[in-house]
Design a protein around this motif. Structure first.
Motif, PDB file in Angstrom:
ATOM      1  N   THR A  65       0.835  -1.205   0.000  1.00  0.00           N
ATOM      2  CA  THR A  65       0.000   0.000   0.000  1.00  0.00           C
ATOM      3  C   THR A  65       0.866   1.250   0.000  1.00  0.00           C
ATOM      4  OG1 THR A  65      -1.767  -1.154   1.189  1.00  0.00           O
ATOM      5  CG2 THR A  65      -1.781   1.253   1.260  1.00  0.00           C
ATOM      6  N   VAL A  66       1.920   1.238   0.800  1.00  0.00           N
ATOM      7  CA  VAL A  66       2.838   2.378   0.831  1.00  0.00           C
ATOM      8  C   VAL A  66       3.446   2.603  -0.553  1.00  0.00           C
ATOM      9  CG1 VAL A  66       4.982   3.281   1.808  1.00  0.00           C
ATOM     10  CG2 VAL A  66       3.367   2.060   3.278  1.00  0.00           C
ATOM     11  N   ALA A  67       3.862   1.516  -1.201  1.00  0.00           N
ATOM     12  CA  ALA A  67       4.457   1.632  -2.532  1.00  0.00           C
ATOM     13  C   ALA A  67       3.458   2.179  -3.540  1.00  0.00           C
ATOM     14  CB  ALA A  67       4.972   0.273  -2.987  1.00  0.00           C
ATOM     15  N   ARG A  68       2.228   1.688  -3.485  1.00  0.00           N
ATOM     16  CA  ARG A  68       1.212   2.148  -4.427  1.00  0.00           C
ATOM     17  C   ARG A  68       0.911   3.629  -4.233  1.00  0.00           C
ATOM     18  NH1 ARG A  68      -2.353  -1.302  -3.301  1.00  0.00           N
ATOM     19  NH2 ARG A  68      -3.617  -0.069  -1.871  1.00  0.00           N
ATOM     20  N   GLU A  69       0.774   4.063  -2.980  1.00  0.00           N
ATOM     21  CA  GLU A  69       0.493   5.472  -2.714  1.00  0.00           C
ATOM     22  C   GLU A  69       1.670   6.353  -3.136  1.00  0.00           C
ATOM     23  OE1 GLU A  69      -0.369   5.486   1.425  1.00  0.00           O
ATOM     24  OE2 GLU A  69      -2.445   4.792   1.175  1.00  0.00           O
ATOM     25  N   LEU A  70       2.879   5.856  -2.920  1.00  0.00           N
ATOM     26  CA  LEU A  70       4.060   6.608  -3.331  1.00  0.00           C
ATOM     27  C   LEU A  70       4.122   6.735  -4.843  1.00  0.00           C
ATOM     28  CD1 LEU A  70       6.758   7.973  -2.785  1.00  0.00           C
ATOM     29  CD2 LEU A  70       7.801   5.696  -2.596  1.00  0.00           C
ATOM     30  N   ARG A  71       3.833   5.645  -5.545  1.00  0.00           N
ATOM     31  CA  ARG A  71       3.907   5.673  -6.999  1.00  0.00           C
ATOM     32  C   ARG A  71       2.867   6.589  -7.624  1.00  0.00           C
ATOM     33  NH1 ARG A  71       7.524   5.605  -8.493  1.00  0.00           N
ATOM     34  NH2 ARG A  71       8.373   3.503  -8.509  1.00  0.00           N
ATOM     35  N   GLN A  72       1.733   6.765  -6.961  1.00  0.00           N
ATOM     36  CA  GLN A  72       0.700   7.674  -7.474  1.00  0.00           C
ATOM     37  C   GLN A  72       1.173   9.121  -7.451  1.00  0.00           C
ATOM     38  OE1 GLN A  72      -2.635   6.733  -4.946  1.00  0.00           O
ATOM     39  NE2 GLN A  72      -3.285   4.994  -6.192  1.00  0.00           N
ATOM     40  N   LYS A  73       2.146   9.414  -6.594  1.00  0.00           N
ATOM     41  CA  LYS A  73       2.624  10.786  -6.447  1.00  0.00           C
ATOM     42  C   LYS A  73       3.986  11.025  -7.077  1.00  0.00           C
ATOM     43  CE  LYS A  73       0.280  11.225  -1.954  1.00  0.00           C
ATOM     44  NZ  LYS A  73       0.485  11.472  -0.504  1.00  0.00           N
ATOM     45  N   SER A  74       4.753   9.956  -7.288  1.00  0.00           N
ATOM     46  CA  SER A  74       6.145  10.138  -7.691  1.00  0.00           C
ATOM     47  C   SER A  74       6.638   8.977  -8.545  1.00  0.00           C
ATOM     48  CB  SER A  74       7.026  10.264  -6.434  1.00  0.00           C
ATOM     49  OG  SER A  74       8.391  10.254  -6.762  1.00  0.00           O
ATOM     50  N   ALA A  75       7.616   9.256  -9.400  1.00  0.00           N
ATOM     51  CA  ALA A  75       8.262   8.218 -10.210  1.00  0.00           C
ATOM     52  C   ALA A  75       9.597   7.796  -9.611  1.00  0.00           C
ATOM     53  CB  ALA A  75       8.476   8.721 -11.639  1.00  0.00           C
ATOM     54  N   VAL A  76       9.840   8.140  -8.335  1.00  0.00           N
ATOM     55  CA  VAL A  76      11.105   7.778  -7.696  1.00  0.00           C
ATOM     56  C   VAL A  76      11.303   6.258  -7.739  1.00  0.00           C
ATOM     57  CG1 VAL A  76      10.048   7.626  -5.394  1.00  0.00           C
ATOM     58  CG2 VAL A  76      12.493   8.066  -5.601  1.00  0.00           C
ATOM     59  N   PRO A  77      12.505   5.773  -8.069  1.00  0.00           N
ATOM     60  CA  PRO A  77      12.752   4.323  -8.074  1.00  0.00           C
ATOM     61  C   PRO A  77      12.522   3.713  -6.695  1.00  0.00           C
ATOM     62  CG  PRO A  77      14.522   5.496  -9.188  1.00  0.00           C
ATOM     63  CD  PRO A  77      13.680   6.540  -8.525  1.00  0.00           C
ATOM     64  N   ILE A  78      11.938   2.512  -6.681  1.00  0.00           N
ATOM     65  CA  ILE A  78      11.617   1.817  -5.433  1.00  0.00           C
ATOM     66  C   ILE A  78      12.210   0.419  -5.447  1.00  0.00           C
ATOM     67  CG2 ILE A  78       9.784   0.948  -3.929  1.00  0.00           C
ATOM     68  CD1 ILE A  78       7.916   3.043  -5.164  1.00  0.00           C
ATOM     69  N   ILE A  79      12.942   0.083  -4.402  1.00  0.00           N
ATOM     70  CA  ILE A  79      13.389  -1.291  -4.164  1.00  0.00           C
ATOM     71  C   ILE A  79      12.604  -1.824  -2.975  1.00  0.00           C
ATOM     72  CG2 ILE A  79      15.297  -2.794  -3.481  1.00  0.00           C
ATOM     73  CD1 ILE A  79      17.220  -0.917  -4.844  1.00  0.00           C
ATOM     74  N   MET A  80      11.921  -2.945  -3.169  1.00  0.00           N
ATOM     75  CA  MET A  80      11.159  -3.544  -2.082  1.00  0.00           C
ATOM     76  C   MET A  80      11.915  -4.741  -1.508  1.00  0.00           C
ATOM     77  SD  MET A  80       7.179  -4.790  -1.946  1.00  0.00           S
ATOM     78  CE  MET A  80       6.610  -3.112  -1.649  1.00  0.00           C
ATOM     79  N   ILE A  81      11.931  -4.820  -0.174  1.00  0.00           N
ATOM     80  CA  ILE A  81      12.590  -5.916   0.536  1.00  0.00           C
ATOM     81  C   ILE A  81      11.528  -6.830   1.126  1.00  0.00           C
ATOM     82  CG2 ILE A  81      14.078  -6.513   2.486  1.00  0.00           C
ATOM     83  CD1 ILE A  81      15.459  -3.821   2.146  1.00  0.00           C
ATOM     84  N   SER A  82      11.709  -8.143   0.958  1.00  0.00           N
ATOM     85  CA  SER A  82      10.748  -9.095   1.503  1.00  0.00           C
ATOM     86  C   SER A  82      11.471 -10.236   2.185  1.00  0.00           C
ATOM     87  CB  SER A  82       9.856  -9.653   0.387  1.00  0.00           C
ATOM     88  OG  SER A  82       9.040 -10.691   0.888  1.00  0.00           O
ATOM     89  N   GLY A  83      10.872 -10.731   3.265  1.00  0.00           N
ATOM     90  CA  GLY A  83      11.409 -11.898   3.942  1.00  0.00           C
ATOM     91  C   GLY A  83      10.848 -13.183   3.379  1.00  0.00           C
ATOM     92  N   GLN A  84       9.951 -13.070   2.407  1.00  0.00           N
ATOM     93  CA  GLN A  84       9.321 -14.240   1.817  1.00  0.00           C
ATOM     94  C   GLN A  84       9.818 -14.427   0.395  1.00  0.00           C
ATOM     95  OE1 GLN A  84       5.101 -13.736   2.076  1.00  0.00           O
ATOM     96  NE2 GLN A  84       5.124 -13.303   4.267  1.00  0.00           N
ATOM     97  N   GLY A  85       9.975 -15.693   0.002  1.00  0.00           N
ATOM     98  CA  GLY A  85      10.461 -16.000  -1.330  1.00  0.00           C
ATOM     99  C   GLY A  85       9.359 -16.316  -2.314  1.00  0.00           C
ATOM    100  N   ASP A  86       8.109 -16.072  -1.947  1.00  0.00           N
ATOM    101  CA  ASP A  86       6.975 -16.398  -2.797  1.00  0.00           C
ATOM    102  C   ASP A  86       6.967 -15.512  -4.037  1.00  0.00           C
ATOM    103  OD1 ASP A  86       4.614 -17.182  -3.892  1.00  0.00           O
ATOM    104  OD2 ASP A  86       3.347 -16.510  -2.232  1.00  0.00           O
ATOM    105  N   GLU A  87       6.848 -16.140  -5.217  1.00  0.00           N
ATOM    106  CA  GLU A  87       6.820 -15.385  -6.459  1.00  0.00           C
ATOM    107  C   GLU A  87       5.634 -14.428  -6.501  1.00  0.00           C
ATOM    108  OE1 GLU A  87       7.198 -16.177 -11.253  1.00  0.00           O
ATOM    109  OE2 GLU A  87       6.048 -17.590 -10.034  1.00  0.00           O
ATOM    110  N   THR A  88       4.555 -14.769  -5.796  1.00  0.00           N
ATOM    111  CA  THR A  88       3.376 -13.900  -5.788  1.00  0.00           C
ATOM    112  C   THR A  88       3.729 -12.514  -5.284  1.00  0.00           C
ATOM    113  OG1 THR A  88       1.916 -15.788  -5.409  1.00  0.00           O
ATOM    114  CG2 THR A  88       1.027 -13.610  -4.904  1.00  0.00           C
ATOM    115  N   ASP A  89       4.576 -12.441  -4.257  1.00  0.00           N
ATOM    116  CA  ASP A  89       4.998 -11.144  -3.746  1.00  0.00           C
ATOM    117  C   ASP A  89       5.723 -10.343  -4.818  1.00  0.00           C
ATOM    118  OD1 ASP A  89       3.959 -11.420  -1.214  1.00  0.00           O
ATOM    119  OD2 ASP A  89       5.765 -12.356  -0.413  1.00  0.00           O
ATOM    120  N   ARG A  90       6.561 -11.009  -5.589  1.00  0.00           N
ATOM    121  CA  ARG A  90       7.315 -10.326  -6.625  1.00  0.00           C
ATOM    122  C   ARG A  90       6.381  -9.807  -7.714  1.00  0.00           C
ATOM    123  NH1 ARG A  90      11.942 -14.294  -8.525  1.00  0.00           N
ATOM    124  NH2 ARG A  90      12.741 -12.382  -9.465  1.00  0.00           N
ATOM    125  N   VAL A  91       5.412 -10.624  -8.090  1.00  0.00           N
ATOM    126  CA  VAL A  91       4.457 -10.208  -9.112  1.00  0.00           C
ATOM    127  C   VAL A  91       3.669  -8.997  -8.638  1.00  0.00           C
ATOM    128  CG1 VAL A  91       2.421 -10.873 -10.436  1.00  0.00           C
ATOM    129  CG2 VAL A  91       4.270 -12.526 -10.099  1.00  0.00           C
TER     130      VAL A  91
END
Length: 241
Positions: A65-91
């Protein structure tokens, strides 16, 4: 390059924040580390940054949600960190306009490599100016205008539509060469910012995101058309302004 960039970190784990901040500062970056989404938004409201690193799993809020709200306002590059290896998270992360996705555990060397690569690509993806141009070239299609100098997409009577670096690169290529069929490999090469080994359907995800933003009906695209077995083409007439 590093000392010209400010990195903003969002992670609710104090130890992780300290490790990331120290790692990036030692590499020459200016760094701000926060624990909550509202702190991130407050920082961005007063000081721009070159890249955001945010954790997927936050206490009391969702990193997606934070990423989506940020992207609506800005094109700043985003790297997301996850503790889960599920491909669904990546998608989901890519569909929410995250530019890169890294799973824990990861080394400091890997993170620095990804940060530098993404910053480099975000600079390289700015469209080159032609001799004598002042960066004001624009392309019109339907009720949209793509401003190459300002790197924004504008719909008549509406606020600018935020595009990620990858989305902008693909759309810019297509509107400059309408009716040309682009294979996925050609689009990957043209963007120079999407690595196939990170996610092998990156182009499809970027096309999906673009359709959601510009198409009257994303399920029946009028602009970006799929050519079965070949790739994609931009089917709408384009006018250079």
């Amino acid at each position: 390059m590093d000392n010209r960039h400010c990195i903003l970190i969002l992670d609710d784990d104090a130890q992780v924040r300290l490790w990331l901040k120290t790692l990036l500062e030692d590499a020459g970056f200016a760094v701000c580390a926060v624990a909550r989404g509202d702190e991130l938004q407050a920082h961005l409201a007063t000081q721009p940054c070159s890249l955001v690193i945010l954790d997927l799993k936050l206490r009391g809020e969702d990193g997606m949600t934070v990423a989506r709200e940020l992207r609506q306002k800005s094109a700043v590059p985003i790297i997301m960190i996850s503790g889960q290896g599920d491909e669904t998270d990546r998608v989901l992360g890519l569909e929410m306009a995250v530019d890169d996705f890294i799973n824990k555990p990861f080394s400091g060397r890997e993170l620095l490599a990804r940060v530098r690569a993404l910053l480099r690509r975000s600079t390289e993806l700015s469209p080159p100016r032609q001799p004598g141009e002042a960066g004001g070239v624009r392309y019109s299609f339907g009720d949209w205008v793509l401003d190459m100098g300002k790197r924004v997409l504008i719909r008549q009577g509406c606020e600018p539509c935020s595009l990620t670096r990858g989305e902008f690169a693909i759309l810019a290529a297509m509107v400059q060469h309408p009716s040309r069929v682009w294979s996925r490999d050609q689009l990957l090469e043209h963007t120079r910012g999407i690595e196939i080994d990170v996610y092998d359907r990156t182009i499809d995800v970027l096309i999906l995101r673009l359709r959601r933003k510009i198409e009257p009906n994303p399920r029946l695209p009028a602009y970006i058309r799929t050519e079965r077995g070949e790739g994609y083409l931009f089917a709408s007439p384009v006018t250079r302004l």
